[in-house]
Design a protein around this motif. Sequence first.
Motif, PDB file in Angstrom:
ATOM      1  N   GLN A   1      42.415  25.457  11.588  1.00 53.51           N
ATOM      2  CA  GLN A   1      42.117  25.136  13.005  1.00 53.51           C
ATOM      3  C   GLN A   1      41.009  24.903  13.541  1.00 53.51           C
ATOM      4  OE1 GLN A   1      44.241  28.374  14.965  1.00 53.51           O
ATOM      5  NE2 GLN A   1      46.377  27.957  14.467  1.00 53.51           N
ATOM      6  N   ASP A   2      39.904  25.505  13.100  1.00 55.11           N
ATOM      7  CA  ASP A   2      38.566  25.320  13.764  1.00 55.11           C
ATOM      8  C   ASP A   2      37.784  24.646  12.611  1.00 55.11           C
ATOM      9  OD1 ASP A   2      36.254  25.208  15.175  1.00 55.11           O
ATOM     10  OD2 ASP A   2      36.354  27.392  15.475  1.00 55.11           O
ATOM     11  N   TRP A   3      37.703  23.315  12.472  1.00 54.06           N
ATOM     12  CA  TRP A   3      36.553  22.933  11.451  1.00 54.06           C
ATOM     13  C   TRP A   3      35.919  21.339  11.916  1.00 54.06           C
ATOM     14  CZ3 TRP A   3      37.334  18.516   8.509  1.00 54.06           C
ATOM     15  CH2 TRP A   3      38.785  17.960   8.374  1.00 54.06           C
ATOM     16  N   THR A   4      35.119  20.934  11.535  1.00 54.74           N
ATOM     17  CA  THR A   4      34.331  19.756  11.835  1.00 54.74           C
ATOM     18  C   THR A   4      34.117  19.047  10.497  1.00 54.74           C
ATOM     19  OG1 THR A   4      31.978  20.526  11.870  1.00 54.74           O
ATOM     20  CG2 THR A   4      33.247  20.651  14.112  1.00 54.74           C
TER      21      THR A   4
END
Length: 421
Positions: A211-214
């Motif tokens: 969910q939380d990645w760049t």
Amino acid sequence: STQRRILDTIRQLCRGYGVAAVYVSHDLAVVSELADEVAVMYAGRIVEAGPAAGLFARPRHPYTQGLLAAVPEPGRDQPLAGIPGQQPPPGRRGPGCAFAARCELVLPQCRQHEPELVTLSGRAEPGHAVRCWRAAAVGAGRVDLPRPRLAEAGQGPAGLLSVRHVSASYRGVPALSGIDLDAPGQGCVAVVGESGSGKTTLARCITGLQQDWTGEVTLRGVLLARAARHRPKQVLKQIQYVFQNPYTSLNPRKTVGQIVAEPVQRFLGLPRGEQADRVAQVLDDVALGGGFLARYPDQLSGGERQRVAIARALAAEPDVLICDEVTSALDVSVQAVIVELLRAAAAQRQLAMIFITHNLALVRSVAQTAVVLRHGQIVETGPAEQILARPASEYTAQLLADAPQLARPGARAEGGRRRLD
């Protein structure tokens, strides 16, 4: 490193409390370091037992020899050799030796009468017992089967899958930091590191499950959406994930045939008759066969479940296959079969394979390049052979030093396998 700490803890507890430990495992390298006595089981029977030093140096049952020949080693760049066939399921073992159908030394009496567990005579093998009509013919030495060297990576598309500057976190806690990775077609990249190093998080970013990645993930130069739900069906087909735990990755309400047919129906658009042929073919490819079509996951062993999960992934005819600790639940012979299956699939279908593992001994047998992670960062990357033979990072060197290795005949010194007494 975690495994090494656990082994040391077991030894310390046994010394400190004066208790005997019964260690149940399919990891023969660990057993060779830890155990004083070993019992090898096949199809519900002990087929060989005795002091560890004698059993590993002079295995007398064909099954034991086959297991030992299948153990991967970091210093040997050869394909793994599994035992052809599979164990008969309970209730279908019939008369005679249960291993007869897979044994190259089988005699007519092997199929008719089950041998007794007989203790061998002679001072060289005290307490060594074998359940085999041909124990003497098996020989007094361990077999190292001749195996060809691994082929180089194929000539598939370079940079089929590229990962650039990928970072991820869980509730604000960093899990990955600036990861770069390239996976060519018809080749394999191994991602290694101890538990918590970020291996699975990286896989989840690539597949769009994190969910939380760049950062960026591209397939054939096309930038992919971060979330799987925003990726088109064709991209979902091209990247397939084999999860670590086969007990939770398969739908318990569906049969094996239905599970493997699901990606065929969704992605390939084949007529119904051809769908059934495709399902049967891919089950044969993972050494299961049509006899498993009507079974449910709770009727399968852990290794069989994992092969179903691999079959489901291959059925979609992907371009990228991500294998997340797929051999952790398998014994060494089945592990060898699966690794060779995956290598062959990567070569024949020009797959880009990302093989996530903590088993460094497997890396040289399956991958051309390796990426070593620690605390979410890459500490070393390069050709797998070079990293295993001449690690540049102290962390990689420590991982190699901590990895249990199968003791060779004549090399079982006190420092190699520390006794419990």
